[in-house]
Design an enzyme around this catalytic site. Structure first.
Site, PDB file in Angstrom:
ATOM      1  N   GLY A  89      40.105   4.056 130.063  1.00  0.00           N
ATOM      2  CA  GLY A  89      39.560   2.777 129.637  1.00  0.00           C
ATOM      3  C   GLY A  89      40.059   2.402 128.245  1.00  0.00           C
ATOM      4  O   GLY A  89      41.165   2.764 127.859  1.00  0.00           O
ATOM      5  N   LEU A  90      39.219   1.676 127.512  1.00  0.00           N
ATOM      6  CA  LEU A  90      39.549   1.218 126.155  1.00  0.00           C
ATOM      7  C   LEU A  90      40.836   0.392 126.148  1.00  0.00           C
ATOM      8  O   LEU A  90      41.678   0.521 125.266  1.00  0.00           O
ATOM      9  CB  LEU A  90      39.678   2.403 125.190  1.00  0.00           C
ATOM     10  CG  LEU A  90      38.409   3.225 124.961  1.00  0.00           C
ATOM     11  CD1 LEU A  90      38.693   4.404 124.035  1.00  0.00           C
ATOM     12  CD2 LEU A  90      37.287   2.376 124.399  1.00  0.00           C
ATOM     13  N   CYS A  91      40.978  -0.461 127.174  1.00  0.00           N
ATOM     14  CA  CYS A  91      42.161  -1.328 127.230  1.00  0.00           C
ATOM     15  C   CYS A  91      41.748  -2.762 127.562  1.00  0.00           C
ATOM     16  O   CYS A  91      42.386  -3.424 128.374  1.00  0.00           O
ATOM     17  CB  CYS A  91      43.177  -0.797 128.242  1.00  0.00           C
ATOM     18  SG  CYS A  91      42.524  -0.378 129.860  1.00  0.00           S
ATOM     19  N   GLY A  92      40.657  -3.182 126.951  1.00  0.00           N
ATOM     20  CA  GLY A  92      40.230  -4.564 127.116  1.00  0.00           C
ATOM     21  C   GLY A  92      39.840  -4.896 128.545  1.00  0.00           C
ATOM     22  O   GLY A  92      39.184  -4.111 129.241  1.00  0.00           O
ATOM     23  N   SER A 251      47.440  -4.434 126.630  1.00  0.00           N
ATOM     24  CA  SER A 251      46.017  -4.754 126.562  1.00  0.00           C
ATOM     25  C   SER A 251      45.275  -3.797 125.634  1.00  0.00           C
ATOM     26  O   SER A 251      44.399  -4.201 124.874  1.00  0.00           O
ATOM     27  CB  SER A 251      45.414  -4.706 127.967  1.00  0.00           C
ATOM     28  OG  SER A 251      44.051  -5.083 127.957  1.00  0.00           O
TER      29      SER A 251
END
Length: 296
Positions: A89-92, A251
């Protein structure tokens, strides 16, 4: 009202978070450069192999001898949706945008009475789709151990899809991924793999005209397509993987840059609050000392 100690601890915590998000932004920027180059370099090959397939299929339009990957099963009752997402995760909004497109398509097909089967590539997409379509999930490809996606991963995914098609498990397969446009823009995309999509009718007609005038195939178109279509499908999956990798890093870089800026703004606000609280405490102590002195 929080104490000075609480404010000081919170400021330190946000500063540590800012260091992490800044480091992640720099790592994503470094990875993005390589991923973008790979995605851009793969586009001419994908376009070239699509052009060859279009030229070959132009003269086979409506033919009963066309390969199954080209003509399909003649039905669209069972639909396979291949959702390609990230392992982290942590990709908008990268993962949620792809999943949203899959959900819209799945609901639309179910509303039309079609049977939907979902194959996921990447953990994050599977986690989100499981909440609503758990019974439709039939396969998952784990790429968490892969540091850089290569042609081997595309072959494995394409082999899984064609194997299930040969077994008669579905009629139409569509792949969902994110096309890299820029660091800021990543476009969720749906691409039909089976039956193989060709050029628009007018382009196909022009291709057939040129093909019949200038090209002669040996062996026949059917034999060439039998060997070419699986490779073209693998090339499309590989291109989608590369586009996804570049989009994910773009992203993530944007998201971490935004998080770093927000952390800086929060530190500024907390610092102002800390200084005000500290000044208020000092003023209160001074008033107590002066009041005590006057009382004596």
């Amino acid at each position: 009202m929080p104490s000075l100690k609480d404010l000081r601890l919170r400021i330190e915590s946000v500063k540590n978070t800012r260091k992490i998000t800044k480091a992640m932004q720099m790592v994503a920027a470094a990875k993005l450069r390589k991923a973008q180059e790979s995605a851009v370099n793969a586009r001419p090959y994908a376009e070239g192999i699509n052009g060859v397939v279009n030229a070959l299929t132009a003269s086979l339009e409506g033919s009963d001898n066309a390969p199954p990957l080209l003509k399909g099963t003649g039905s669209d009752q069972v639909q396979l949706l291949v959702a390609m997402s990230a392992e982290r995760g942590l990709c908008g909004s990268f993962n949620s945008a792809i999943v949203k497109l899959v959900r819209i398509r799945a609901r639309e097909l179910i509303g039309r009475g079609k049977t939907v089967k979902i194959m996921t590539v990447g953990k994050k997409g599977r986690e989100q789709l499981r909440r609503e379509f758990e019974d439709s999930l039939i396969a998952h490809v784990d790429l968490s151990h892969v540091r850089t996606v290569g042609y081997g991963e595309a072959q494995a995914i394409a082999g899984e899809i064609t194997g299930r098609f040969d077994a008669g498990e579905f009629d139409v397969a569509t792949i969902f991924f994110s096309t890299f446009r820029s660091v800021i823009v990543q476009e969720p995309t749906a691409l039909q793999l089976i039956p193989a999509m060709t050029s628009p009718p007018e382009d196909t007609a022009r291709g057939a005209e040129k093909g019949s005038s200038f090209y002669e195939f040996e062996p026949g178109e059917e034999e060439i397509l039998d060997g070419l279509l699986p490779r073209a499908l693998t090339a499309r999956v590989f291109a989608a993987l590369l586009e996804n990798a570049a989009s994910e890093q773009g992203s993530r870089m944007t998201a971490m840059d935004s998080a770093t800026r927000n952390a800086g703004d929060m530190i500024d606000r907390l610092t102002i609050e800390f200084n005000r609280s500290r000044q208020a405490a000092i003023t209160k102590e001074l008033i107590e000392i002066i009041s005590g002195a006057e009382a004596l």
